[in-house]
Design an enzyme around this catalytic site. Structure first.
Site, PDB file in Angstrom:
ATOM      1  N   GLY A 203       5.084   2.620   1.357  1.00 23.99           N
ATOM      2  CA  GLY A 203       6.034   3.523   0.718  1.00 23.99           C
ATOM      3  C   GLY A 203       6.392   4.680   1.642  1.00 23.99           C
ATOM      4  O   GLY A 203       7.563   5.029   1.800  1.00 23.99           O
ATOM      5  N   ASP A 204       5.379   5.259   2.273  1.00 23.10           N
ATOM      6  CA  ASP A 204       5.620   6.383   3.184  1.00 23.10           C
ATOM      7  C   ASP A 204       6.484   5.935   4.366  1.00 23.10           C
ATOM      8  O   ASP A 204       7.392   6.637   4.796  1.00 23.10           O
ATOM      9  CB  ASP A 204       4.284   6.942   3.711  1.00 23.10           C
ATOM     10  CG  ASP A 204       3.457   7.553   2.589  1.00 23.10           C
ATOM     11  OD1 ASP A 204       4.050   7.830   1.516  1.00 23.10           O
ATOM     12  OD2 ASP A 204       2.236   7.723   2.760  1.00 23.10           O
TER      13      ASP A 204
ATOM     14  N   SER B  15       0.842  -1.192   0.000  1.00 22.35           N
ATOM     15  CA  SER B  15       0.000   0.000   0.000  1.00 22.35           C
ATOM     16  C   SER B  15       0.880   1.245   0.000  1.00 22.35           C
ATOM     17  O   SER B  15       2.093   1.166   0.207  1.00 22.35           O
ATOM     18  CB  SER B  15      -0.902   0.011   1.237  1.00 22.35           C
ATOM     19  OG  SER B  15      -0.124   0.349   2.369  1.00 22.35           O
ATOM     20  N   LYS B  16       0.235   2.380  -0.222  1.00 25.17           N
ATOM     21  CA  LYS B  16       0.957   3.645  -0.238  1.00 25.17           C
ATOM     22  C   LYS B  16       1.633   3.882   1.113  1.00 25.17           C
ATOM     23  O   LYS B  16       2.721   4.443   1.196  1.00 25.17           O
ATOM     24  CB  LYS B  16      -0.027   4.771  -0.552  1.00 25.17           C
ATOM     25  CG  LYS B  16       0.615   6.146  -0.536  1.00 25.17           C
ATOM     26  CD  LYS B  16      -0.296   7.180  -1.136  1.00 25.17           C
ATOM     27  CE  LYS B  16      -0.193   8.529  -0.464  1.00 25.17           C
ATOM     28  NZ  LYS B  16       1.116   8.887   0.079  1.00 25.17           N
ATOM     29  N   ARG B  17       0.981   3.407   2.172  1.00 27.42           N
ATOM     30  CA  ARG B  17       1.541   3.599   3.510  1.00 27.42           C
ATOM     31  C   ARG B  17       2.905   2.918   3.667  1.00 27.42           C
ATOM     32  O   ARG B  17       3.769   3.397   4.369  1.00 27.42           O
ATOM     33  CB  ARG B  17       0.558   3.110   4.583  1.00 27.42           C
ATOM     34  CG  ARG B  17       0.069   4.259   5.457  1.00 27.42           C
ATOM     35  CD  ARG B  17      -1.056   3.833   6.366  1.00 27.42           C
ATOM     36  NE  ARG B  17      -2.214   3.381   5.602  1.00 27.42           N
ATOM     37  CZ  ARG B  17      -2.902   2.291   5.882  1.00 27.42           C
ATOM     38  NH1 ARG B  17      -2.555   1.513   6.889  1.00 27.42           N
ATOM     39  NH2 ARG B  17      -3.962   1.963   5.157  1.00 27.42           N
TER      40      ARG B  17
END
Ligand code: GLU
Length: 505
Positions: free
Chosen positions: A266-267, A262-264
Site C-alpha cells: 500500500g505504501d 502487505s501494508k508495504r
C-alpha cells in the site's frame, strides 16, 4: 431433522488496526449470516495480553459502523452468550481445561523456557509430541507426588493437549473440500498457561465457538493449519455433533499477484490497507485508511466482496442487499485474490455516479468549506451534477470545479497564448453585451442567442468559446460553456468577463 440455525462470528484479536483481509472475512460472515437469516457475533479474542493494543477494539467497531457491517450480538452489542471478550471468560476456560485434564486428554507441563531451548538445541526439529513428551517434565513423565510438590510450591506450568498419534483427522472445508491429515504430525499444543491463568487461542476459540453455538467458522487461510487441532479438540470434548463447518478463505495477494498483500504494498503503490486511519499508540506512526482517503464505504464493500468470490455472471456493481442475495460461500475461490487497487478506484468512481447529487454534495460541502468558501447545498448539487462524472474521489471535485466558487485571479499562460488573440478583448466585449441583454439566462437561451450572433458576424465558434472559457475559468478546462455561465449567473459571468478584458487587454 430441523436445520441448524446459522450462527457465525467474527473474532479479531485486538492487536492493532484491522487489515483489509480481516474486513473481507467479516464481510463474508455478514453476507452469509444475512442470507440465512442467521446471527453474526462479534467476539474479542484477547487472551494474548502481550499483543494487546489499546484502542484496537474501538477502531474495529468504528470500522464496521462506517462500512455498514452490522452485528447481532457480541462486545458492545449484548446477547445471551456473553461476556464476549475472552479476557472476561477466565473461569469458563478453567472449567474446560479441568475437563480435559480429568479425562486424560491433556496434561500439565513444567518445562522452563530454558529446558525447552536446550531440547531444541539437542534435537533437530524438536516437537513436543508422543515421541518426546516422556523425556520432558510433565504430569505424564513425573511421579504423581512430584507433580503435587511442584504445584504446592507454586511452580508455573502450561497445559498441553495430548495428541494421540496415528489418528486420521478429517477437516471438511466448504471451500477446500475434504482434507485428511495424520495426527502424528501435530504437536501437543499449549492450551493454557498458569502464569496468567489464561487459555491460548486454540482452547478459547473452540470453547467459545461451542458455547456460542457457532454453526460455521469462516476465516482466513492463515488459520487452516490450526483446523486439524481444532477438530481433535471437538473430539476430545465430545462435541463432534455440533462442530461448526469450516470455510477457509483465500489469501489476498499483492497487486502484481506474487505473494501476500502487505501494508508495504500500500505504501509503495499509494493505497490504504486499513479501513480507517490508524494512529499507532506506541510509535505515533499514522497509517492511511480508506475512509480518510475518501473512499465511499459502498465501493469498499463491493470491491472486497469480489476478492475471492464472484456471482458467475458479468455483474460487478452490487449493493449490500444484492450481495446478500447472490453470495455463495461454496463458490469462493481457493486461489489467492489479487488486490487490484485500480479496480477499487474504478468502483469508487462508479459509486460516485450512482449516488444522488444531494448525497455527494453533502460529502463535498466540508471540502468546499475547508477552502474558505460558503456555498448553498443547492448550488453544490448543481456543481456535483455537472462534474461528478469527471472524478474518482469526492475531494477531486474541488480541483475540477473550484472555478464555480472562486473567480480566476490569474489566467493560465499557455492558454492565454493560444486562445487570447488580438481582437479577443473586443469580441468578448460584444459577447458580454449580448449576454447582458438576455432576460432568460438559461443554457438553452444563451446557446441560441450566441450561436445566432456568431453566425451573423461570421466569427469562428472555437475562437469565441475558447476565449469565453478563459474569462470564466482562467484556463482551458471545464464542461460545456453555457453550463458554466448559467450556473454562475449573469452578474458573476459578466463581472468575470469584464475583469479578463481589463487584465488581458
Ligand atoms: N482471533 C483470531 C483472529 O485474530 C480468530 C481466528 C478464527 O476466526 O478462528 O483472526
Amino acid at each position: 431433522m430441523t436445520e441448524r440455525k446459522v450462527r457465525v462470528r467474527f473474532a479479531p484479536s485486538p492487536t492493532g488496526p484491522l487489515h483489509i483481509g480481516g474486513v473481507r472475512t467479516a464481510l463474508y460472515n455478514y453476507l452469509f449470516a444475512r442470507q440465512h437469516g442467521g446471527d453474526l457475533v462479534f467476539r474479542i479474542e484477547d487472551t494474548d495480553s502481550n499483543r494487546f493494543v489499546p484502542g484496537a477494539e474501538e477502531y474495529i467497531l468504528e470500522s464496521f459502523r462506517w462500512l455498514g457491517i452490522k452485528f447481532d450480538e457480541g462486545v458492545s452489542f449484548g446477547g445471551d452468550c456473553g461476556p464476549y471478550r475472552q479476557s472476561e471468560r477466565r473461569d469458563i476456560y478453567k472449567k474446560y481445561v479441568k475437563v480435559l485434564l480429568d479425562s486424560g486428554k491433556a496434561y500439565m507441563a513444567f518445562d522452563t523456557p530454558e529446558e525447552l531451548d536446550a531440547k531444541r538445541a539437542e534435537i533437530d526439529n524438536f516437537q513436543y509430541d508422543a515421541s518426546t513428551r516422556l523425556s520432558m517434565r510433565n504430569s505424564l513423565s513425573l511421579p504423581a507426588e512430584e507433580v503435587e510438590a511442584l504445584l504446592a510450591a507454586g511452580h508455573q506450568y502450561v497445559v498441553r493437549f495430548k495428541v494421540e498419534p496415528g489418528e486420521k483427522v478429517l477437516v471438511n472445508d466448504i471451500i477446500r473440500g475434504e482434507v485428511v491429515i495424520d495426527s502424528s504430525i501435530l504437536d501437543d499444543k499449549v492450551l493454557y498457561k498458569s502464569a496468567d491463568e489464561l487459555p491460548t487461542y486454540h482452547l478459547a476459540n473452540i470453547v467459545d465457538d461451542h458455547l456460542m453455538d457457532i454453526s460455521h467458522v469462516i476465516r482466513g487461510e492463515e488459520w487452516l493449519p490450526s483446523a486439524p487441532l481444532h477438530v481433535l479438540l471437538y473430539r476430545a470434548f465430545g462435541w463432534e455433533e455440533t462442530m461448526p463447518r469450516f470455510a477457509h478463505l483465500s489469501l489476498l495477494l499483492k497487486p502484481e499477484g506474487n505473494g501476500k498483500l502487505s501494508k508495504r504494498d500500500g505504501d509503495r503503490l499509494g493505497f490504504p490497507v486499513f479501513p480507517l486511519e490508524w494512529h499507532d499508540p506506541k510509535s505515533g506512526a499514522v497509517s492511511s485508511g480508506f475512509r480518510e482517503s475518501d473512499y465511499l464505504p459502498e465501493a469498499v464493500i463491493n470491491f472486497l466482496a469480489l476478492l475471492g468470490w464472484n456471482p458467475g455472471d458479468d455483474v460487478e456493481l452490487m449493493s449490500m442487499d444484492e450481495l446478500v442475495q447472490k453470495f455463495d460461500l461454496a463458490k469462493c475461490s481457493k486461489a489467492g485474490a489479487r488486490f487490484d487497487y485500480k479496480k477499487m478506484v474504478w468502483f469508487n468512481h462508479e459509486y460516485i455516479l450512482r449516488k444522488s447529487d444531494a448525497e455527494i454534495a453533502g460529502i463535498f460541502m466540508p471540502v468546499v468549506k475547508s477552502h474558505g468558501v460558503e456555498a448553498t447545498q443547492e448550488y453544490l448539487e448543481k456543481v456535483v451534477s455537472l462534474m461528478k462524472g469527471r472524478v474518482n474521489f469526492v475531494h477531486e471535485l474541488w480541483d475540477a470545479s473550484s472555478f464555480y466558487f472562486v473567480a480566476p485571479v490569474e489566467y493560465d499562460e499557455k492558454t492565454v497564448k493560444k486562445r487570447w488573440k488580438e481582437d479577443s478583448a473586443s469580441k468578448m466585449g460584444e459577447l458580454a453585451q449580448l449576454l447582458d441583454s438576455l432576460d432568460d439566462f438559461s443554457v438553452e437561451s444563451q446557446d441560441k442567442a450566441v450561436h445566432e450572433w456568431i453566425e451573423s458576424k461570421g466569427y469562428g465558434m472555437g475562437e469565441i468559446m475558447n476565449a469565453f472559457r478563459l474569462t470564466l475559468v482562467g484556463e482551458g478546462k471545464g464542461p460545456q460553456m453555457f453550463d458554466i455561465s448559467a450556473l454562475l449567473g449573469k452578474e458573476e459571468t459578466l463581472a468575470r468577463m469584464q475583469r479578463a478584458i481589463t487584465v488581458l487587454g
